[in-house]
Design a protein around this motif. Structure first.
Motif, PDB file in Angstrom:
ATOM      1  N   VAL A  79       0.843  -1.184   0.000  1.00 23.47           N
ATOM      2  CA  VAL A  79       0.000   0.000   0.000  1.00 23.47           C
ATOM      3  C   VAL A  79       0.885   1.244   0.000  1.00 23.47           C
ATOM      4  N   PHE A  80       0.608   2.178  -0.911  1.00 26.75           N
ATOM      5  CA  PHE A  80       1.314   3.451  -0.850  1.00 26.75           C
ATOM      6  C   PHE A  80       0.388   4.578  -1.281  1.00 26.75           C
ATOM      7  N   PHE A  81       0.748   5.783  -0.853  1.00 21.59           N
ATOM      8  CA  PHE A  81      -0.073   6.965  -1.061  1.00 21.59           C
ATOM      9  C   PHE A  81       0.635   7.918  -2.019  1.00 21.59           C
ATOM     10  N   GLY A  82      -0.132   8.522  -2.926  1.00 24.97           N
ATOM     11  CA  GLY A  82       0.474   9.447  -3.876  1.00 24.97           C
ATOM     12  C   GLY A  82      -0.575  10.102  -4.744  1.00 24.97           C
ATOM     13  N   PHE A  83      -0.154  10.573  -5.915  1.00 24.43           N
ATOM     14  CA  PHE A  83      -1.084  11.173  -6.858  1.00 24.43           C
ATOM     15  C   PHE A  83      -0.544  10.987  -8.271  1.00 24.43           C
ATOM     16  N   THR A  84      -1.423  10.897  -9.243  1.00 27.07           N
ATOM     17  CA  THR A  84      -1.008  10.500 -10.591  1.00 27.07           C
ATOM     18  C   THR A  84      -0.181  11.562 -11.306  1.00 27.07           C
ATOM     19  N   ARG A  85      -0.260  12.822 -10.876  1.00 28.44           N
ATOM     20  CA  ARG A  85       0.539  13.874 -11.500  1.00 28.44           C
ATOM     21  C   ARG A  85       1.892  14.042 -10.820  1.00 28.44           C
ATOM     22  N   CYS A  86       2.199  13.170  -9.908  1.00 25.99           N
ATOM     23  CA  CYS A  86       3.494  13.171  -9.215  1.00 25.99           C
ATOM     24  C   CYS A  86       4.601  13.011 -10.254  1.00 25.99           C
ATOM     25  N   PRO A  87       5.569  13.925 -10.283  1.00 22.41           N
ATOM     26  CA  PRO A  87       6.566  13.891 -11.351  1.00 22.41           C
ATOM     27  C   PRO A  87       7.634  12.814 -11.220  1.00 22.41           C
ATOM     28  N   GLU A  88       7.903  12.345 -10.009  1.00 20.69           N
ATOM     29  CA  GLU A  88       9.029  11.421  -9.844  1.00 20.69           C
ATOM     30  C   GLU A  88       8.764  10.288  -8.872  1.00 20.69           C
ATOM     31  N   ILE A  89       8.385  10.599  -7.641  1.00 29.04           N
ATOM     32  CA  ILE A  89       8.311   9.588  -6.592  1.00 29.04           C
ATOM     33  C   ILE A  89       7.328   8.481  -6.932  1.00 29.04           C
ATOM     34  N   CYS A  90       6.124   8.838  -7.336  1.00 31.89           N
ATOM     35  CA  CYS A  90       5.095   7.820  -7.593  1.00 31.89           C
ATOM     36  C   CYS A  90       5.416   6.927  -8.790  1.00 31.89           C
ATOM     37  N   PRO A  91       5.756   7.500  -9.962  1.00 31.21           N
ATOM     38  CA  PRO A  91       6.088   6.611 -11.076  1.00 31.21           C
ATOM     39  C   PRO A  91       7.310   5.747 -10.800  1.00 31.21           C
ATOM     40  N   THR A  92       8.280   6.298 -10.066  1.00 29.60           N
ATOM     41  CA  THR A  92       9.462   5.503  -9.726  1.00 29.60           C
ATOM     42  C   THR A  92       9.082   4.361  -8.792  1.00 29.60           C
ATOM     43  N   THR A  93       8.236   4.637  -7.810  1.00 28.03           N
ATOM     44  CA  THR A  93       7.795   3.601  -6.879  1.00 28.03           C
ATOM     45  C   THR A  93       7.048   2.496  -7.610  1.00 28.03           C
ATOM     46  N   VAL A  94       6.130   2.870  -8.492  1.00 27.15           N
ATOM     47  CA  VAL A  94       5.372   1.863  -9.247  1.00 27.15           C
ATOM     48  C   VAL A  94       6.315   1.009 -10.079  1.00 27.15           C
ATOM     49  N   ASP A 169      -2.701  25.989 -10.498  1.00 22.14           N
ATOM     50  CA  ASP A 169      -2.258  24.604 -10.383  1.00 22.14           C
ATOM     51  C   ASP A 169      -1.609  24.373  -9.015  1.00 22.14           C
ATOM     52  N   TYR A 170      -1.342  23.100  -8.718  1.00 23.34           N
ATOM     53  CA  TYR A 170      -0.692  22.746  -7.459  1.00 23.34           C
ATOM     54  C   TYR A 170      -0.033  21.384  -7.605  1.00 23.34           C
ATOM     55  N   THR A 171       0.874  21.122  -6.713  1.00 25.02           N
ATOM     56  CA  THR A 171       1.452  19.795  -6.580  1.00 25.02           C
ATOM     57  C   THR A 171       1.190  19.322  -5.154  1.00 25.02           C
ATOM     58  N   VAL A 172       1.604  18.101  -4.841  1.00 23.64           N
ATOM     59  CA  VAL A 172       1.340  17.549  -3.513  1.00 23.64           C
ATOM     60  C   VAL A 172       2.627  16.940  -2.957  1.00 23.64           C
ATOM     61  N   ASN A 173       3.067  17.431  -1.831  1.00 22.60           N
ATOM     62  CA  ASN A 173       4.147  16.774  -1.097  1.00 22.60           C
ATOM     63  C   ASN A 173       3.538  15.672  -0.238  1.00 22.60           C
ATOM     64  N   HIS A 174       4.171  14.510  -0.226  1.00 19.93           N
ATOM     65  CA  HIS A 174       3.574  13.396   0.517  1.00 19.93           C
ATOM     66  C   HIS A 174       4.627  12.394   0.975  1.00 19.93           C
ATOM     67  N   THR A 175       4.256  11.611   1.945  1.00 20.10           N
ATOM     68  CA  THR A 175       5.112  10.543   2.453  1.00 20.10           C
ATOM     69  C   THR A 175       5.411   9.545   1.339  1.00 20.10           C
ATOM     70  N   ALA A 176       6.686   9.169   1.217  1.00 18.00           N
ATOM     71  CA  ALA A 176       7.106   8.260   0.146  1.00 18.00           C
ATOM     72  C   ALA A 176       7.482   6.903   0.730  1.00 18.00           C
ATOM     73  N   ILE A 177       6.490   6.208   1.247  1.00 14.93           N
ATOM     74  CA  ILE A 177       6.707   4.905   1.885  1.00 14.93           C
ATOM     75  C   ILE A 177       5.727   3.893   1.325  1.00 14.93           C
ATOM     76  N   THR A 178       6.193   2.679   1.102  1.00 11.99           N
ATOM     77  CA  THR A 178       5.321   1.561   0.750  1.00 11.99           C
ATOM     78  C   THR A 178       5.136   0.700   1.989  1.00 11.99           C
ATOM     79  N   TYR A 179       3.895   0.420   2.324  1.00 17.13           N
ATOM     80  CA  TYR A 179       3.560  -0.357   3.517  1.00 17.13           C
ATOM     81  C   TYR A 179       3.273  -1.800   3.130  1.00 17.13           C
ATOM     82  N   LEU A 180       3.895  -2.739   3.828  1.00 17.58           N
ATOM     83  CA  LEU A 180       3.674  -4.159   3.584  1.00 17.58           C
ATOM     84  C   LEU A 180       2.583  -4.628   4.535  1.00 17.58           C
TER      85      LEU A 180
END
Length: 209
Positions: A79-94, A169-180
């Motif tokens: 489980v992880f939290f993010g947003f689809t317009r995230c420029p780096e963290i989310c696509p890298t995590t996926v 427009d806006y961006t979102v700062n968020h925790t970059a952790i994947t939960y097992l």
């Protein structure tokens, strides 16, 4: 050579010194026994309080259907939290999770990946469906009412904030952790952003064993 006379502690100062020392020891004990440590084994779970009292949280999947959080139990999940317009963290995590799962092969056959959007106003079910279309059926995106998402955010100790950019427009700062999360819905380990690929594979293998 230092010729200043050595200062002796007066007997009236000893109670103050002893109290200060006792406070220091107590602070150390609290740190050792209360503060969670990354990488703890599931048998000594530092995350036992995470993801509690959220069974009735209602989300909306990429297919537009409502789902209760408790209904997602039954399989091991990432489980992880993010947003689809995230420029780096989310696509890298996926991408990194997908690569690690591919490395594990059949050992990860039952593993599910759940992305919880912290930008529900823009992350509609259609947007989530398009975002995860190329990653296969084990990847699931969820949106929903902000109040419901915020309940998950608090339960997982996640932080996020909206940051204005150009125009409206806006961006979102968020925790970059994947939960097992195990099949019972318990968080047993975490993977931080930038985790070495071999360590991610090792953590997932231990999680699934």
């Amino acid at each position: 050579m230092n010729t200043e006379p050595r200062r002796h502690v007066r007997w009236t100062e000893w109670p103050i010194i002893l109290v200060a020392a006792l406070i220091g020891v107590l602070a150390l004990l609290v740190t050792l026994h209360v503060v969670p440590k990354l990488g703890n084994a599931p048998d000594d779970n530092a995350y036992a309080a995470f993801a509690s009292e959220i069974d009735d949280v209602t989300l909306i999947g990429a297919d537009g259907a409502e789902v209760r959080w408790r209904d997602l139990n039954g399989k091991p999940r990432l489980v992880f939290f993010g947003f689809t317009r995230c420029p780096e963290i989310c696509p890298t995590t996926v991408a990194e999770l997908s690569a690690a799962i591919d490395t594990l092969g059949s050992a990860a056959a039952d593993l599910e990946v759940e992305f919880i959007s912290v930008d529900p106003a823009r992350d509609t079910p259609d947007v989530l469906a398009a975002y995860f279309a190329s990653f296969g059926p084990r990847f699931h995106g969820y949106t929903g009412e902000r109040a419901e998402i915020d309940r998950l955010v608090r339960a997982f100790r996640v932080f996020y904030e909206y940051v204005p950019t150009s125009g409206d427009d806006y961006t979102v700062n968020h925790t970059a952790i994947t939960y097992l999360v195990n099949a019972r819905g318990e968080v047993v380990d975490i993977i931080g952003y930038g985790n070495p690929p071999d360590r991610t594979v090792a953590q997932l293998r231990a999680f699934l064993s």
